[in-house]
Write an enzyme that holds these catalytic residues in place. Structure first.
Site, mmCIF file in Angstrom:
data_model
loop_
_atom_site.group_PDB
_atom_site.id
_atom_site.type_symbol
_atom_site.label_atom_id
_atom_site.label_comp_id
_atom_site.label_asym_id
_atom_site.label_seq_id
_atom_site.Cartn_x
_atom_site.Cartn_y
_atom_site.Cartn_z
ATOM 1 N N HIS A 49 44.687 36.980 45.602
ATOM 2 C CA HIS A 49 43.300 37.469 45.669
ATOM 3 C C HIS A 49 43.032 38.560 44.633
ATOM 4 O O HIS A 49 43.212 39.741 44.911
ATOM 5 C CB HIS A 49 43.073 38.013 47.085
ATOM 6 C CG HIS A 49 41.634 38.182 47.441
ATOM 7 N ND1 HIS A 49 41.157 37.966 48.709
ATOM 8 C CD2 HIS A 49 40.568 38.568 46.712
ATOM 9 C CE1 HIS A 49 39.861 38.196 48.741
ATOM 10 N NE2 HIS A 49 39.475 38.583 47.544
ATOM 11 N N HIS A 61 40.162 39.789 41.416
ATOM 12 C CA HIS A 61 38.902 39.589 40.690
ATOM 13 C C HIS A 61 39.141 39.997 39.242
ATOM 14 O O HIS A 61 39.406 41.166 38.965
ATOM 15 C CB HIS A 61 37.791 40.438 41.310
ATOM 16 C CG HIS A 61 37.475 40.038 42.717
ATOM 17 N ND1 HIS A 61 36.549 39.065 43.029
ATOM 18 C CD2 HIS A 61 37.989 40.453 43.901
ATOM 19 C CE1 HIS A 61 36.500 38.908 44.349
ATOM 20 N NE2 HIS A 61 37.361 39.740 44.906
ATOM 21 N N LEU A 62 39.091 39.027 38.343
ATOM 22 C CA LEU A 62 39.351 39.315 36.926
ATOM 23 C C LEU A 62 38.062 39.485 36.131
ATOM 24 O O LEU A 62 38.100 39.872 34.961
ATOM 25 C CB LEU A 62 40.242 38.229 36.317
ATOM 26 C CG LEU A 62 41.636 38.120 36.953
ATOM 27 C CD1 LEU A 62 42.433 36.975 36.326
ATOM 28 C CD2 LEU A 62 42.413 39.420 36.826
ATOM 29 N N ASN A 96 33.985 34.572 41.954
ATOM 30 C CA ASN A 96 32.651 35.208 41.861
ATOM 31 C C ASN A 96 32.432 35.837 40.489
ATOM 32 O O ASN A 96 32.134 37.008 40.343
ATOM 33 C CB ASN A 96 32.431 36.229 42.989
ATOM 34 C CG ASN A 96 33.469 37.332 43.024
ATOM 35 O OD1 ASN A 96 34.557 37.189 42.479
ATOM 36 N ND2 ASN A 96 33.134 38.435 43.658
ATOM 37 N N ASN A 123 34.595 45.558 50.912
ATOM 38 C CA ASN A 123 34.135 44.513 51.822
ATOM 39 C C ASN A 123 35.275 43.520 52.070
ATOM 40 O O ASN A 123 35.717 42.881 51.128
ATOM 41 C CB ASN A 123 32.933 43.790 51.188
ATOM 42 C CG ASN A 123 32.408 42.675 52.070
ATOM 43 O OD1 ASN A 123 32.921 42.408 53.146
ATOM 44 N ND2 ASN A 123 31.360 42.010 51.600
ATOM 45 N N ASP A 126 43.143 41.930 46.720
ATOM 46 C CA ASP A 126 41.682 41.994 46.545
ATOM 47 C C ASP A 126 41.333 42.994 45.433
ATOM 48 O O ASP A 126 40.360 43.756 45.554
ATOM 49 C CB ASP A 126 40.962 42.340 47.849
ATOM 50 C CG ASP A 126 39.473 41.997 47.787
ATOM 51 O OD1 ASP A 126 39.017 41.493 46.742
ATOM 52 O OD2 ASP A 126 38.771 42.244 48.782
HETATM 53 O O1 DOR Z 1 35.234 44.620 48.231
HETATM 54 C C1 DOR Z 1 35.047 43.511 47.776
HETATM 55 N N1 DOR Z 1 34.849 43.324 46.469
HETATM 56 N N2 DOR Z 1 35.050 42.451 48.589
HETATM 57 C C2 DOR Z 1 34.679 41.236 48.170
HETATM 58 O O2 DOR Z 1 34.694 40.330 48.963
HETATM 59 C C3 DOR Z 1 34.235 41.020 46.782
HETATM 60 C C4 DOR Z 1 34.828 42.038 45.894
HETATM 61 C C5 DOR Z 1 34.222 42.093 44.521
HETATM 62 O O3 DOR Z 1 34.000 41.045 43.909
HETATM 63 O O4 DOR Z 1 33.990 43.208 44.034
#
Ligand code: DOR
Length: 425
Positions: free
Chosen positions: A57, A59-60, A91, A275, A302
């Protein structure tokens, strides 16, 4: 003939623990045994030599938010954190809902050459929750994990249909569990703290309802479901019961959820906005129990980079998310009170299986296996400074904290990506 020898360490993998050197040639483990010779020596004295870590998990941010992170900068943070493979969340902008975007993200990962980047695919077109994404076409080009992370799929009929469709494919459906109608405007966990601060709360039930729904849909359909970033005690109980019933359900927890509580929001600092939100000490205790007893399969970071400008906004305006790749190992070692073998299982072996890459990641450290390896000193201490991390962003909630446990070397298919804590590219 060995090209590299990792000398003087203790190998820990699913087969146990042994004091041996590891010889590497041609990208694979060539020899395992005492006093190996040849090639370049990488010192591992006092260190653990484990299969490389796998993060389900991250986010790049590329394409679309390159000011916060790129595949290259995120891959560098991953390598420094001991990761040899990461699953890139979809995303992005455009979202990873079609073959072209997925292939481009994968190519950027290969070009960076710092870890294996496994793009996830969206469950729904544009992550909008209206229409199933081309899951079959994405699976055909090797996508294994499907998620709308950042959003949960709200429509139970659509989720049921996606689960039914997935049965013919070797894929995992990973849900961001959040019933959106219950979290509108929320900035932190709903509880005593949010009441005291007068801030709109994100109730535990918003997560638990969707965990429950997807477990029941998995029971109905037989689909393989992975619950992302579990954050509440009741969610842990639901997953434990699902496993006891033999369902194909797995789960992950993020380090911030087992180390930080909602009280951090008393600072009104948006670096603590995430989140799902930081919860309570009772939730942390439940997550730790779940990590110990196998209810929670994997630690996943995350890793969610956001620019300083966006995180310096007020709590309601700032985006949720925190960095995680370079602090995960230290937090797992320092805060969980688990033996090293279980930590390696949570960071490497189990997530490699979930990601479908156990042929080359997650160990065992054995002759003929791909040399995706992490060498870490479980006792070295260091001080976290966001500005010194490899991410393009700085939003670590551990700024100034002294942590224990540090990655020394990381090898990707036999090539060092990190030596003595320094990235090699
Ligand atoms: O804290 C979060 N950040 N939860 C998520 O589900 C998305 C993520 C993000 O893309 O920043």
């Amino acid at each position: 003939m060995n090209e590299i020898v990792i000398k003087g360490g203790t190998v820990i993998d699913a087969q146990g623990e042994r004091r041996v050197d590891v010889g590497i040639a041609g990208g694979v483990v060539n020899e395992v045994g005492p006093n190996l010779q040849g090639g370049r020596a990488l010192d591992a004295s006092g260190c653990v030599v484990s299969p490389g870590f796998v993060d389900l998990h991250v986010h790049l941010r590329q394409p679309g938010k390159e000011e916060a992170e790129t595949v290259e900068t995120g891959s560098r943070a991953a390598a420094l954190g001991g990761f040899t493979a990461v699953v890139a969340m979809p995303n992005t902008d455009p979202a990873q809902d079609c073959v072209a975007v997925v292939e481009q993200v994968r190519r950027w990962g290969v070009e960076a050459g710092l870890c294996e980047v496994l793009p996830s695919g969206c469950l729904t077109v544009g992550r909008l929750g209206q229409q199933m994404a081309p899951i079959g076409a994405l699976a055909a080009v090797g996508v294994r994990i499907f998620t709308d992370d950042g959003n949960g799929v709200q429509d139970p009929l659509l989720m049921r249909r996606i689960m039914e469709y997935s049965l013919d494919l070797d894929v995992v459906l990973a849900q961001h569990c959040e019933v959106a109608a219950l979290t509108t405007g929320a900035v932190m966990h709903e509880g005593c703290c949010s009441s005291r601060l007068g801030l709109p709360g994100w109730p535990a039930i918003a997560e638990e309802l969707m965990v429950f729904r997807d477990i029941e849909l998995a029971r109905l359909t037989g689909a393989r479901v992975h619950i992302l970033h579990l954050s509440t005690a009741r969610s842990v109980e639901l997953v434990r019961a699902a496993k006891a019933d033999g369902l194909r359900v797995t789960a992950e927890a993020a380090p911030h959820h087992f180390t930080l509580t909602d009280e951090m929001l008393e600072t009104f600092d948006a670096v603590y906005k995430v989140n799902p939100p930081l919860r309570t000490p009772a939730d942390i205790a439940a997550l730790k129990a779940g990590l110990r007893d196998g209810t929670i399969d994997a630690i996943a970071t995350d890793h969610a980079p956001h620019t300083p400008a966006s995180k310096e906004q007020s709590l309601d305006a700032a985006p949720p998310g925190m960095l995680g790749l370079q602090t995960a190992l230290s937090l797992a070692l320092g805060e969980l009170d688990l033996d090293l073998g279980r930590v390696v299982e949570l960071l490497s072996t189990a997530p490699a299986h979930i990601a479908g890459i156990a042929d080359r990641h997650g160990g065992p450290v054995a002759v003929g296996r791909a040399a995706n390896l992490t060498v870490f000193d479980p006792n070295a201490t260091w001080v976290v400074h966001g500005a010194h991390l490899a991410s393009r962003s700085r939003n670590t909630p551990y700024e100034g904290r002294t942590l224990r446990g540090r990655v020394r070397h990381t090898l990707l298919h036999g090539t060092p990506t990190v030596i003595d804590g320094e990235a090699q590219r």
